[in-house]
Design a protein around this motif. Structure first.
Motif, short mmCIF file in Angstrom:
data_model
loop_
_atom_site.label_atom_id
_atom_site.label_comp_id
_atom_site.label_asym_id
_atom_site.label_seq_id
_atom_site.Cartn_x
_atom_site.Cartn_y
_atom_site.Cartn_z
N VAL A 55 0.84 -1.20 0.00
CA VAL A 55 0.00 0.00 0.00
C VAL A 55 0.88 1.25 0.00
CG1 VAL A 55 -1.70 1.33 1.31
CG2 VAL A 55 -1.91 -1.16 1.17
N GLY A 56 1.84 1.29 0.91
CA GLY A 56 2.74 2.43 0.94
C GLY A 56 3.53 2.60 -0.34
N PHE A 57 3.95 1.49 -0.92
CA PHE A 57 4.72 1.56 -2.17
C PHE A 57 3.89 2.14 -3.30
CE2 PHE A 57 6.14 -0.29 -6.21
CZ PHE A 57 7.44 0.20 -6.23
N ALA A 58 2.61 1.79 -3.37
CA ALA A 58 1.74 2.34 -4.41
C ALA A 58 1.63 3.85 -4.28
CB ALA A 58 0.35 1.69 -4.32
N VAL A 59 1.48 4.33 -3.05
CA VAL A 59 1.39 5.78 -2.82
C VAL A 59 2.70 6.46 -3.21
CG1 VAL A 59 1.06 7.55 -1.05
CG2 VAL A 59 -0.30 5.46 -0.99
N PHE A 60 3.80 5.89 -2.82
CA PHE A 60 5.12 6.43 -3.17
C PHE A 60 5.31 6.48 -4.68
CE2 PHE A 60 9.51 5.29 -4.33
CZ PHE A 60 10.20 6.39 -3.82
N SER A 61 4.91 5.42 -5.38
CA SER A 61 5.11 5.34 -6.82
C SER A 61 4.38 6.45 -7.57
CB SER A 61 4.62 3.98 -7.34
OG SER A 61 5.37 2.93 -6.78
N GLY A 62 3.22 6.87 -7.03
CA GLY A 62 2.49 7.95 -7.67
C GLY A 62 3.29 9.23 -7.76
N ARG A 63 4.15 9.47 -6.78
CA ARG A 63 4.98 10.68 -6.79
C ARG A 63 6.22 10.51 -7.64
NH1 ARG A 63 0.52 9.66 -3.91
NH2 ARG A 63 -0.36 11.67 -3.29
N VAL A 64 6.69 9.29 -7.81
CA VAL A 64 7.77 9.04 -8.76
C VAL A 64 7.29 9.35 -10.18
CG1 VAL A 64 9.29 7.29 -9.76
CG2 VAL A 64 8.86 7.30 -7.29
N ALA A 65 6.05 8.99 -10.46
CA ALA A 65 5.48 9.26 -11.79
C ALA A 65 5.42 10.75 -12.08
CB ALA A 65 4.08 8.65 -11.88
N VAL A 66 5.25 11.58 -11.05
CA VAL A 66 5.23 13.03 -11.24
C VAL A 66 6.58 13.53 -11.75
CG1 VAL A 66 5.10 15.24 -10.02
CG2 VAL A 66 3.40 13.48 -9.57
N VAL A 67 7.66 12.99 -11.18
CA VAL A 67 9.00 13.37 -11.62
C VAL A 67 9.18 13.03 -13.10
CG1 VAL A 67 11.47 13.05 -11.28
CG2 VAL A 67 9.93 13.03 -9.31
N VAL A 68 8.77 11.82 -13.47
CA VAL A 68 8.91 11.38 -14.86
C VAL A 68 8.06 12.22 -15.79
CG1 VAL A 68 8.70 9.42 -16.42
CG2 VAL A 68 9.43 9.04 -14.06
N ALA A 69 6.85 12.58 -15.35
CA ALA A 69 5.94 13.35 -16.20
C ALA A 69 6.47 14.75 -16.49
CB ALA A 69 4.57 13.45 -15.53
N CYS A 70 7.32 15.29 -15.61
CA CYS A 70 7.86 16.64 -15.81
C CYS A 70 9.22 16.62 -16.49
CB CYS A 70 7.96 17.35 -14.46
SG CYS A 70 6.38 17.75 -13.71
N ARG A 71 9.47 15.58 -17.28
CA ARG A 71 10.76 15.44 -17.93
C ARG A 71 11.02 16.57 -18.92
NH1 ARG A 71 6.92 12.76 -20.27
NH2 ARG A 71 6.80 12.54 -22.53
N ARG A 72 12.30 16.75 -19.24
CA ARG A 72 12.71 17.82 -20.16
C ARG A 72 12.00 17.70 -21.51
NH1 ARG A 72 17.90 19.32 -18.21
NH2 ARG A 72 17.42 20.14 -16.12
N GLY A 73 11.64 18.83 -22.06
CA GLY A 73 10.99 18.85 -23.36
C GLY A 73 9.48 18.92 -23.29
N VAL A 74 8.89 18.73 -22.11
CA VAL A 74 7.44 18.79 -21.97
C VAL A 74 7.03 20.25 -21.77
CG1 VAL A 74 5.46 18.14 -20.56
CG2 VAL A 74 7.27 16.48 -21.01
N PRO A 75 6.19 20.81 -22.66
CA PRO A 75 5.80 22.22 -22.53
C PRO A 75 4.70 22.41 -21.51
CG PRO A 75 4.72 21.26 -24.42
CD PRO A 75 5.60 20.17 -23.85
N ALA A 76 4.57 23.61 -21.01
CA ALA A 76 3.48 23.95 -20.11
C ALA A 76 2.26 24.37 -20.91
CB ALA A 76 3.90 25.08 -19.18
N ALA A 77 1.09 24.07 -20.40
CA ALA A 77 -0.14 24.49 -21.06
C ALA A 77 -0.29 26.01 -20.93
CB ALA A 77 -1.35 23.80 -20.43
N PRO A 78 -0.79 26.67 -21.96
CA PRO A 78 -0.99 28.11 -21.87
C PRO A 78 -1.89 28.48 -20.68
CG PRO A 78 -1.26 27.36 -24.13
CD PRO A 78 -1.15 26.13 -23.28
#
Length: 254
Positions: A143-166
């Motif tokens: 259970v704790g690992f699932a919660v932790f993994s959700g925040r790891v995904a945030v780091v990956v989602a903000c990878r270089r090259g991803v633009p911000a929405a207007p």
């Protein structure tokens, strides 16, 4: 430099939890990027809270599904409901017709539409049921690992090259701020922890982490294309979706 990174941790806790942490008063993309780089630390704090709820529920004999629902509620309160709100808004934006401008308008309307409500019921329902199933087998670490993994995904989602929405204040601060180092460090950490926290053969945990993170990247990429860039709502949806996916996979493995 150490002080700067400690400020990043405080900002991450301030943004991602209800803890009264005091981050830097002046926030630019560099400062915000540090906070996202250490977002999994905030995830670890929330994971500890979720695990504690599961342990208490198990100790007092609460029905597993009830414990799972309480855990989901505690996480919603612990994040001020921001990720849940982001999930709802993202679903409504993806479900509407029209160009990116119209989708962003729907997301910022302030209410929950039919797609948003359906997403909340399904995603949070999956979390509660999976948490309950894991509690029933004393798999609190999963259970704790699932919660932790959700925040790891945030780091990956903000990878270089991803633009911000207007027009996205939070997105303009964090989109495209994460380089190879933080993404690699947290991904490797998640894979290593999966060997301990998730059941099944040794290859099962790393496979779950890899597949879920890849899917989260593809989902975030689709949202960026649909909305014209990254915003905070998408990060909330990525977080909640990742937590659900890992929890469901863990419950299936037990």
């Amino acid at each position: 430099m150490i002080r700067a990174w400690l400020g990043g941790v405080a900002l991450a806790l301030s943004w991602l939890t209800v803890l009264p942490a005091r981050g830097p008063t002046e926030i630019d993309r560099t400062v915000a990027g540090r906070a996202i780089s250490v977002a999994p630390i905030a995830g670890a704090v929330l994971a500890a809270a979720a695990t504690a709820v599961c342990l208490i529920g198990s100790a007092v004999g609460t029905p597993p599904l009830v414990t799972g629902l309480v855990c989901v509620g505690v996480l919603a309160v612990g994040t001020r409901g921001m990720h849940v709100d982001g999930l709802s808004d993202t679903a409504d934006g993806l479900g509407c017709y029209g160009p990116p401008e119209r989708a962003r308008e729907v997301m910022h309307s302030g209410g929950a539409g039919p797609f948003g409500v359906a997403a909340l019921v399904v995603v949070l329902g999956l979390q509660a049921a999976s948490f309950g199933a894991l509690v029933d087998t004393d798999a609190w670490g999963a259970v704790g690992f699932a919660v932790f993994s959700g925040r790891v995904a945030v780091v990956v989602a903000c990878r270089r090259g991803v633009p911000a929405a207007p027009g996205s204040g939070f997105g303009s601060l964090v989109a495209g701020t994460q380089g190879v180092v933080p993404i690699t460090v947290w991904t490797v950490a998640a894979v290593a922890l999966s060997l301990v926290c998730l059941p099944g053969p040794l290859w099962a945990g790393p496979l779950v982490v890899t597949v879920v993170l890849v899917v989260s990247v593809l989902f975030a990429r689709h949202c960026v294309a649909r909305f014209g860039g990254m915003n905070g709502d998408v990060l909330g949806a990525v977080t909640e979706g990742t937590v659900s996916a890992v929890a469901v996979a863990a419950a299936a493995l037990f």
